[in-house]
Design an enzyme around this catalytic site. Structure first.
Site, PDB file in Angstrom:
ATOM      1  CB  SER A   1     100.437 -11.483   4.678  1.00 49.79           C
ATOM      2  OG  SER A   1     100.693 -12.793   5.116  1.00 49.79           O
TER       3      SER A   1
HETATM    4  N1  SAH Z   1     104.875 -13.970   5.967  1.00 47.07           N
HETATM    5  C1  SAH Z   1     105.082 -14.537   4.656  1.00 47.07           C
HETATM    6  C2  SAH Z   1     103.952 -15.503   4.407  1.00 47.07           C
HETATM    7  C3  SAH Z   1     104.164 -16.411   3.271  1.00 47.07           C
HETATM    8  S1  SAH Z   1     102.794 -17.556   3.056  1.00 47.07           S
HETATM    9  C4  SAH Z   1     105.072 -13.400   3.663  1.00 47.07           C
HETATM   10  O1  SAH Z   1     104.256 -12.492   3.849  1.00 47.07           O
HETATM   11  O2  SAH Z   1     105.829 -13.424   2.700  1.00 47.07           O
HETATM   12  C5  SAH Z   1     103.154 -18.790   4.225  1.00 47.07           C
HETATM   13  C6  SAH Z   1     104.479 -19.436   4.094  1.00 47.07           C
HETATM   14  O3  SAH Z   1     104.545 -20.522   5.014  1.00 47.07           O
HETATM   15  C7  SAH Z   1     104.763 -20.026   2.717  1.00 47.07           C
HETATM   16  O4  SAH Z   1     105.948 -19.466   2.244  1.00 47.07           O
HETATM   17  C8  SAH Z   1     104.897 -21.523   2.989  1.00 47.07           C
HETATM   18  O5  SAH Z   1     105.845 -22.122   2.137  1.00 47.07           O
HETATM   19  C9  SAH Z   1     105.316 -21.546   4.442  1.00 47.07           C
HETATM   20  N2  SAH Z   1     105.032 -22.769   5.185  1.00 47.07           N
HETATM   21  C10 SAH Z   1     103.900 -23.519   5.217  1.00 47.07           C
HETATM   22  N3  SAH Z   1     104.034 -24.578   6.026  1.00 47.07           N
HETATM   23  C11 SAH Z   1     105.297 -24.501   6.552  1.00 47.07           C
HETATM   24  C12 SAH Z   1     106.046 -25.325   7.450  1.00 47.07           C
HETATM   25  N4  SAH Z   1     105.532 -26.437   7.989  1.00 47.07           N
HETATM   26  N5  SAH Z   1     107.298 -24.941   7.761  1.00 47.07           N
HETATM   27  C13 SAH Z   1     107.856 -23.824   7.198  1.00 47.07           C
HETATM   28  N6  SAH Z   1     107.212 -23.025   6.343  1.00 47.07           N
HETATM   29  C14 SAH Z   1     105.943 -23.349   6.019  1.00 47.07           C
END
Ligand code: SAH
Length: 230
Positions: A65
């Protein structure tokens, strides 16, 4: 969906935090301190500009993000990230926010990341080891787990703070169940058009929900659907 600055003029983590303060995104001293302590460059894949106010690709159809979103979420959750409290970071991706949570809740608290892409769990663990949150990881007050975050992480529930870093079509019930009375969850909800929702569990167990702002996150979905790009 906003962007407060672009370009590569900001080449230091401190400069990024100064900018977030200048643009009025960060008003909390504690959040500024924590974001200064955790160097974002350690969490952004090489070759990308870590301090630009924009999401960046991290592989697996996921993104880290933008700094202003991390700052806003930390501030929305600040009262629920006091020393000794428990925080769950669903979709922990790079581990950046999980690391920030660990510094805020301190050694007596717990910061738990849940991420369903095993390679990102390894990536985040390596990132955290290089960061100022290496000690909490070593002590066990910070941990990152492979799992479907829509189920939360019951082992350490209930949580004072839950952050969801991916957009859910609706708020998963297990996450509401794992919120402590007095606890707060910040979660993007929607498909293409999403709202960042602030979900408070009141002391009588009832739920209050408000919309903070419009956002654009990757979906909270199954691992298969994410890897297919859906
Ligand atoms: N806060 C993180 C956001 C990463 S993007 C950062 O800033 O680094 C969102 C993340 O959610 C991704 O890494 C994706 O793999 C994860 N994600 C999506 N669906 C998910 C689920 N059902 N369970 C666990 N992780 C999930």
């Amino acid at each position: 969906m906003e962007q407060f600055w672009s370009g590569s003029a900001i080449n230091e983590n401190k400069g990024m935090v100064d900018n977030l303060q200048r643009y009025g995104v960060i008003t909390s001293k504690k959040v500024a301190e924590v974001m200064e302590t955790i160097d974002r460059a350690l969490f952004v894949p090489g070759g990308l500009q870590p301090y630009v106010d924009s999401p960046m690709p991290i592989g697996y159809n996921a993104t880290i993000s933008a700094p202003h979103m991390h700052a806003s979420c930390l501030q929305l959750l600040e009262k629920n990230l006091q020393p000794g409290m428990r925080a769950l970071d669903v979709g922990s991706g790079t581990g950046y926010l999980t690391a920030c949570f660990a510094l805020m809740v301190g050694p007596e608290g717990r910061a738990i990341g849940v991420e369903h892409i095993p390679e990102l769990v390894s990536f985040s663990t390596e990132n955290i080891k290089k960061s100022a949150a290496a000690q909490p990881l070593k002590d066990g007050s910070l941990s990152v787990h492979i799992g479907d975050g829509r189920q939360g992480w019951p082992e350490f529930a209930p949580y004072d703070a839950i952050h969801v870093g991916a957009a859910a079509p609706e708020i998963p019930q297990p996450l509401i169940d794992q919120l402590k009375p007095g606890g707060r969850m910040v979660i993007p909800v929607g498909n293409i058009f999403q709202d960042l929702k602030v979900v408070d569990k009141n002391s009588d167990g009832s739920i209050s929900i408000r919309t903070e702002t419009s956002v654009r996150y990757v979906p909270l979905t199954s691992r298969e659907a994410q890897l297919r790009g859906q």
